[in-house]
Design an enzyme around this catalytic site. Structure first.
Site, short mmCIF file in Angstrom:
data_model
loop_
_atom_site.label_atom_id
_atom_site.label_comp_id
_atom_site.label_asym_id
_atom_site.label_seq_id
_atom_site.Cartn_x
_atom_site.Cartn_y
_atom_site.Cartn_z
N TYR A 150 0.88 -1.18 0.00
CA TYR A 150 0.00 0.00 0.00
C TYR A 150 0.91 1.22 0.00
CZ TYR A 150 -3.73 3.16 1.76
OH TYR A 150 -4.63 4.18 1.95
N LYS B 14 -0.97 -0.93 -4.33
CA LYS B 14 -2.09 0.02 -4.33
C LYS B 14 -1.47 1.39 -4.23
CE LYS B 14 -5.42 1.23 -0.69
NZ LYS B 14 -6.12 2.38 -1.21
O1 MN9 Z 1 -8.35 3.94 -0.44
C1 MN9 Z 1 -9.04 6.15 -0.42
N1 MN9 Z 1 -7.89 6.74 0.16
C2 MN9 Z 1 -7.92 7.39 1.32
C3 MN9 Z 1 -8.60 4.89 -1.06
O2 MN9 Z 1 -8.92 7.62 1.92
C4 MN9 Z 1 -6.62 7.81 1.83
C5 MN9 Z 1 -9.71 6.99 -1.50
O3 MN9 Z 1 -10.85 6.28 -1.89
C6 MN9 Z 1 -10.12 8.40 -1.06
O4 MN9 Z 1 -10.90 8.32 0.11
C7 MN9 Z 1 -10.94 9.13 -2.11
C8 MN9 Z 1 -11.23 10.56 -1.72
O5 MN9 Z 1 -10.06 11.34 -1.75
O6 MN9 Z 1 -10.29 9.08 -3.33
#
Ligand code: MN9
Length: 293
Positions: free
Chosen positions: A136, A164
């Site tokens: 990640y 990821k």
């Molecule tokens: O896992 C999420 N990352 C974080 C992915 O929250 C750090 C994203 O889905 C974000 O929430 C999304 C909004 O910025 O892209």
């Protein structure tokens, strides 16, 4: 290769009850809602799941609850990352026992660990189970940014099968797709999913998928069928919604939306702040658009 890992993977939110405990009943509902919307997998216990604000026991409970409803119906990736290696290993063992398809971990944070220390962390966790490992890469989480050079080094561990990539640096995402061995690369910022796919991502892992799985799946399908204009239009439609979530707090907004759709999600955990009444009013206005496929 890695067919089952490609596609649209929801980074699962964690529902809490009014007393603050994990709401296992809502986990089942949320999983069904996502599956009905066409997502093909779940990333369990990551940033979106508020895992860094949870005890180890709670993280295990969530992992088990998701496996109970989703095993055999979706690809399951268990996020086990924490800065405490032994804790991460104990979570990895739960993931393996529950039949997860892979584990994943954010790089250990806070102390500014060196790359060799970080590599050691991954190798040790990965040696503790038979499961493949997905890195990640989330530089904003506290520091470490995997470069293509570091990633290449990491691939010496054959159990590492993917990354990821939660970063706006999509050049790096593209380079991850062209290392000496093929790996699965995920786009991590939902608001740039089309861009990540364009640069070679095999799929996406995201929090907003929980709320609008059909829209995300539609974007993904349009992209895969070569309908770039259609995919871009869908991204814009999605971003009109994400912009409001970002303004008011992403996870709190997502949980509120799901509450309104009949899946009790409860509050975000402190120190995240609850939504203000104005934020709720804003989100209420958005609801018809969000539930529309
Ligand atoms: O896992 C999420 N990352 C974080 C992915 O929250 C750090 C994203 O889905 C974000 O929430 C999304 C909004 O910025 O892209």
């Amino acid at each position: 290769m890695y067919q089952k890992f490609k596609g649209v993977i929801a980074a699962l939110l964690t529902p809490f009850r009014a007393d603050g405990s994990v709401n296992v009943d809502s986990i089942a509902k949320l999983v069904e809602h996502n599956l009905a919307g066409g997502v093909t997998g779940f990333y369990v216990g990551g940033s979106t799941g508020e895992s860094m604000l949870m005890t180890l026991e709670e993280r295990k409970t969530v992992m088990e609850a998701v496996a109970e409803v989703a095993k055999g119906r979706a690809t399951l990736i268990g996020h086990v990352g924490t800065i405490h290696t032994a804790h991460a290993i104990s979570l990895a063992k739960v993931a393996e026992r529950c039949g997860y398809d892979a584990i994943s971990a954010v790089a250990p944070f806070y102390y500014g660990f060196s790359y060799p220390a970080i590599k050691g962390y991954y190798d040790e966790i990965s040696a503790s189970t038979e499961l493949p490992m997905i890195i990640y890469n989330f530089p904003n989480s506290g520091g470490f940014a995997f470069t293509p050079q570091y990633a290449e080094e990491m691939l010496k561990n054959p159990k590492i099968i993917g990354i990821k990539h939660t970063s706006a640096d999509l050049y790096t995402l593209e380079r991850f797709k062209h290392l000496s061995r093929e790996i699965v690369v995920y786009n991590g910022f939902d608001e740039m999913l089309i861009a990540g796919l364009t640069m070679g991502a095999d799929g996406g892992i995201g929090s907003t998928y929980n709320v609008m799985p059909k829209k995300i799946v539609e974007l993904y399908n349009r992209f895969q069928s070569g309908d770039l204009a259609g995919a871009r239009a869908k991204q814009t439609e999605i971003n009109e919604i994400i912009a409001v979530f970002i303004k008011h707090g992403v996870f709190a907004s997502e949980k509120y939306m799901l509450d309104r759709m009949g899946i009790p999600m409860g509050e975000v955990r402190k120190p995240f702040l609850p939504l203000t009444e104005e934020a709720k009013a804003d989100l209420d206005k958005l609801l018809p658009e969000v539930v529309k496929a």
